[in-house]
Design a protein around this motif. Structure first.
Motif, PDB file in Angstrom:
ATOM      1  N   ARG A 249     101.743  34.367 -28.652  1.00  0.00           N
ATOM      2  CA  ARG A 249     100.711  33.340 -28.503  1.00  0.00           C
ATOM      3  C   ARG A 249     100.711  32.747 -27.093  1.00  0.00           C
ATOM      4  N   LEU A 250     101.873  32.645 -26.480  1.00  0.00           N
ATOM      5  CA  LEU A 250     101.920  32.093 -25.121  1.00  0.00           C
ATOM      6  C   LEU A 250     101.225  33.017 -24.131  1.00  0.00           C
ATOM      7  N   PHE A 251     101.453  34.302 -24.266  1.00  0.00           N
ATOM      8  CA  PHE A 251     100.840  35.248 -23.342  1.00  0.00           C
ATOM      9  C   PHE A 251      99.323  35.325 -23.561  1.00  0.00           C
ATOM     10  N   ARG A 252      98.920  35.255 -24.810  1.00  0.00           N
ATOM     11  CA  ARG A 252      97.469  35.248 -25.085  1.00  0.00           C
ATOM     12  C   ARG A 252      96.835  33.988 -24.505  1.00  0.00           C
ATOM     13  N   ALA A 253      97.529  32.854 -24.645  1.00  0.00           N
ATOM     14  CA  ALA A 253      96.996  31.603 -24.099  1.00  0.00           C
ATOM     15  C   ALA A 253      96.852  31.698 -22.584  1.00  0.00           C
ATOM     16  N   ALA A 254      97.804  32.329 -21.928  1.00  0.00           N
ATOM     17  CA  ALA A 254      97.722  32.483 -20.470  1.00  0.00           C
ATOM     18  C   ALA A 254      96.563  33.383 -20.079  1.00  0.00           C
ATOM     19  N   CYS A 255      96.392  34.480 -20.793  1.00  0.00           N
ATOM     20  CA  CYS A 255      95.271  35.375 -20.498  1.00  0.00           C
ATOM     21  C   CYS A 255      93.942  34.664 -20.743  1.00  0.00           C
ATOM     22  N   ASP A 256      93.868  33.911 -21.817  1.00  0.00           N
ATOM     23  CA  ASP A 256      92.638  33.162 -22.098  1.00  0.00           C
ATOM     24  C   ASP A 256      92.346  32.158 -20.985  1.00  0.00           C
ATOM     25  N   ALA A 257      93.402  31.495 -20.484  1.00  0.00           N
ATOM     26  CA  ALA A 257      93.220  30.499 -19.425  1.00  0.00           C
ATOM     27  C   ALA A 257      92.679  31.125 -18.146  1.00  0.00           C
ATOM     28  N   LEU A 258      92.977  32.410 -17.941  1.00  0.00           N
ATOM     29  CA  LEU A 258      92.497  33.115 -16.756  1.00  0.00           C
ATOM     30  C   LEU A 258      91.251  33.944 -17.038  1.00  0.00           C
ATOM     31  N   SER A 259      90.761  33.865 -18.275  1.00  0.00           N
ATOM     32  CA  SER A 259      89.589  34.658 -18.694  1.00  0.00           C
ATOM     33  C   SER A 259      89.835  36.153 -18.498  1.00  0.00           C
ATOM     34  N   LEU A 260      91.012  36.588 -18.922  1.00  0.00           N
ATOM     35  CA  LEU A 260      91.397  37.987 -18.805  1.00  0.00           C
ATOM     36  C   LEU A 260      91.726  38.567 -20.164  1.00  0.00           C
ATOM     37  N   ALA A 261      91.471  39.857 -20.329  1.00  0.00           N
ATOM     38  CA  ALA A 261      92.020  40.588 -21.465  1.00  0.00           C
ATOM     39  C   ALA A 261      93.475  40.897 -21.138  1.00  0.00           C
ATOM     40  N   PRO A 262      94.368  40.916 -22.124  1.00  0.00           N
ATOM     41  CA  PRO A 262      95.783  41.168 -21.834  1.00  0.00           C
ATOM     42  C   PRO A 262      96.040  42.432 -21.029  1.00  0.00           C
ATOM     43  N   HIS A 263      95.271  43.506 -21.274  1.00  0.00           N
ATOM     44  CA  HIS A 263      95.539  44.750 -20.545  1.00  0.00           C
ATOM     45  C   HIS A 263      95.198  44.634 -19.067  1.00  0.00           C
ATOM     46  N   GLU A 264      94.516  43.556 -18.678  1.00  0.00           N
ATOM     47  CA  GLU A 264      94.188  43.330 -17.269  1.00  0.00           C
ATOM     48  C   GLU A 264      95.265  42.543 -16.543  1.00  0.00           C
ATOM     49  N   ALA A 265      96.268  42.073 -17.259  1.00  0.00           N
ATOM     50  CA  ALA A 265      97.258  41.157 -16.682  1.00  0.00           C
ATOM     51  C   ALA A 265      98.622  41.823 -16.527  1.00  0.00           C
ATOM     52  N   LEU A 266      99.363  41.334 -15.559  1.00  0.00           N
ATOM     53  CA  LEU A 266     100.750  41.743 -15.324  1.00  0.00           C
ATOM     54  C   LEU A 266     101.638  40.523 -15.448  1.00  0.00           C
ATOM     55  N   MET A 267     102.674  40.607 -16.273  1.00  0.00           N
ATOM     56  CA  MET A 267     103.650  39.533 -16.441  1.00  0.00           C
ATOM     57  C   MET A 267     104.867  39.838 -15.574  1.00  0.00           C
ATOM     58  N   VAL A 268     105.226  38.900 -14.701  1.00  0.00           N
ATOM     59  CA  VAL A 268     106.392  39.049 -13.837  1.00  0.00           C
ATOM     60  C   VAL A 268     107.443  38.036 -14.275  1.00  0.00           C
ATOM     61  N   GLY A 269     108.621  38.514 -14.616  1.00  0.00           N
ATOM     62  CA  GLY A 269     109.673  37.621 -15.080  1.00  0.00           C
ATOM     63  C   GLY A 269     111.044  38.209 -14.865  1.00  0.00           C
ATOM     64  N   ASP A 270     112.058  37.469 -15.294  1.00  0.00           N
ATOM     65  CA  ASP A 270     113.444  37.910 -15.083  1.00  0.00           C
ATOM     66  C   ASP A 270     114.182  38.170 -16.391  1.00  0.00           C
ATOM     67  N   ASP A 271     113.521  37.915 -17.521  1.00  0.00           N
ATOM     68  CA  ASP A 271     114.181  38.033 -18.823  1.00  0.00           C
ATOM     69  C   ASP A 271     113.520  39.153 -19.625  1.00  0.00           C
ATOM     70  N   ARG A 272     114.277  40.214 -19.867  1.00  0.00           N
ATOM     71  CA  ARG A 272     113.702  41.381 -20.545  1.00  0.00           C
ATOM     72  C   ARG A 272     113.173  41.029 -21.932  1.00  0.00           C
ATOM     73  N   ARG A 273     113.878  40.164 -22.655  1.00  0.00           N
ATOM     74  CA  ARG A 273     113.436  39.822 -24.004  1.00  0.00           C
ATOM     75  C   ARG A 273     112.260  38.842 -23.967  1.00  0.00           C
ATOM     76  N   ALA A 274     112.444  37.711 -23.269  1.00  0.00           N
ATOM     77  CA  ALA A 274     111.416  36.669 -23.286  1.00  0.00           C
ATOM     78  C   ALA A 274     110.148  37.120 -22.567  1.00  0.00           C
ATOM     79  N   ASP A 275     110.282  37.546 -21.317  1.00  0.00           N
ATOM     80  CA  ASP A 275     109.114  37.935 -20.541  1.00  0.00           C
ATOM     81  C   ASP A 275     108.577  39.297 -20.973  1.00  0.00           C
ATOM     82  N   GLY A 276     109.474  40.149 -21.440  1.00  0.00           N
ATOM     83  CA  GLY A 276     109.037  41.454 -21.935  1.00  0.00           C
ATOM     84  C   GLY A 276     108.158  41.359 -23.156  1.00  0.00           C
ATOM     85  N   GLY A 277     108.149  40.180 -23.820  1.00  0.00           N
ATOM     86  CA  GLY A 277     107.281  39.989 -24.972  1.00  0.00           C
ATOM     87  C   GLY A 277     105.811  40.122 -24.638  1.00  0.00           C
TER      88      GLY A 277
END
Length: 232
Positions: A167-195
């Motif tokens: 839900r957090l990632f969908r909320a971020a994509c919605d805030a940017l008016s993007l479909a999820p497949h258009e977005a790249l998540m950059v993070g340091d935690d394989r479990r949390a950010d890899g979600g």
């Protein structure tokens, strides 16, 4: 682009610097050897938000720890609870430590953070910060001059859930008016950010290292988004 906060764009100060600031705030003096010992114990306890995780979570804090980023109250309870397992000379130090980690001065951006965010902005790429956190980090970005480069903040405690909840990632994509497949998540935690991959985002991981040991890891993301603003 979706970016994590701690360990990705910013790094918290060392446990010794954190404790030293709290001691100064409360007017408490400690011999250097004792200060260093308390700092090591706090780090081992996992009491510094954004620092190393606990070596072991005390059973009475297990519930608060697992939900620490869902509410401001859980975040404070988890981290002050861990800190209180380290005997410090004055009880007011525990609240001072928690207050210190929320101050912009406790955080340093990675050396390439401003450059990369600025270049992405120049290329017309929208940016959201998606963070597991129990307090408002916007003042940190403002104090370090990075807030104008961020289009949206999606913070776990404001949504009542934490990564890797999709839900957090969908909320971020919605805030940017993007479909999820258009977005790249950059993070340091394989479990949390890899979600983010579960909703269709691409994921790029960086190492959670001290600022002086990771000068340019974020620059790699520029290669994943070619510059189409410059004519051939």
């Amino acid at each position: 682009m979706l970016f994590d906060f701690s360990g990705t764009l910013f790094r918290i100060e060392s446990a010794e610097s954190w404790l030293r600031a709290a001691l100064e705030e409360t007017g408490t003096a400690l011999p250097e050897e004792e200060l260093a010992r308390h700092a090591r114990d706090l780090e081992e306890a996992g009491a510094l938000p954004g620092g190393a995780p606990p070596v072991a979570v005390p059973p009475e804090l297990a519930e608060a720890w697992s939900a620490r980023d869902r509410t401001a109250e859980s975040h404070r309870a988890a981290f002050t609870g861990l800190a209180r397992h380290v005997p410090l000379p004055h009880p007011e130090l525990y609240d001072a430590l928690y207050a210190r980690h929320r101050q912009p001065a406790a955080w340093r951006p990675y050396p390439d953070a401003a450059e990369v965010l600025g270049e992405l902005r120049r290329r017309g790429i929208r940016i959201a910060v998606v963070s597991n956190i129990g307090w408002d980090l916007r003042p940190v970005f403002r104090a370090h001059g990075l807030d104008p480069l961020v289009d949206a903040y999606v913070l776990s405690y404001e949504h009542g859930t934490q990564k890797p909840d999709p839900r957090l990632f969908r909320a971020a994509c919605d805030a940017l008016s993007l479909a999820p497949h258009e977005a790249l998540m950059v993070g340091d935690d394989r479990r949390a950010d890899g979600g983010a991959a579960t909703v269709g985002c691409r994921v790029h991981l960086v190492d959670h290292l001290p600022v002086d040991r990771r000068p340019d890891a974020l620059r790699a993301v520029l290669e994943l988004f070619p510059d189409r603003t410059t004519p051939p």
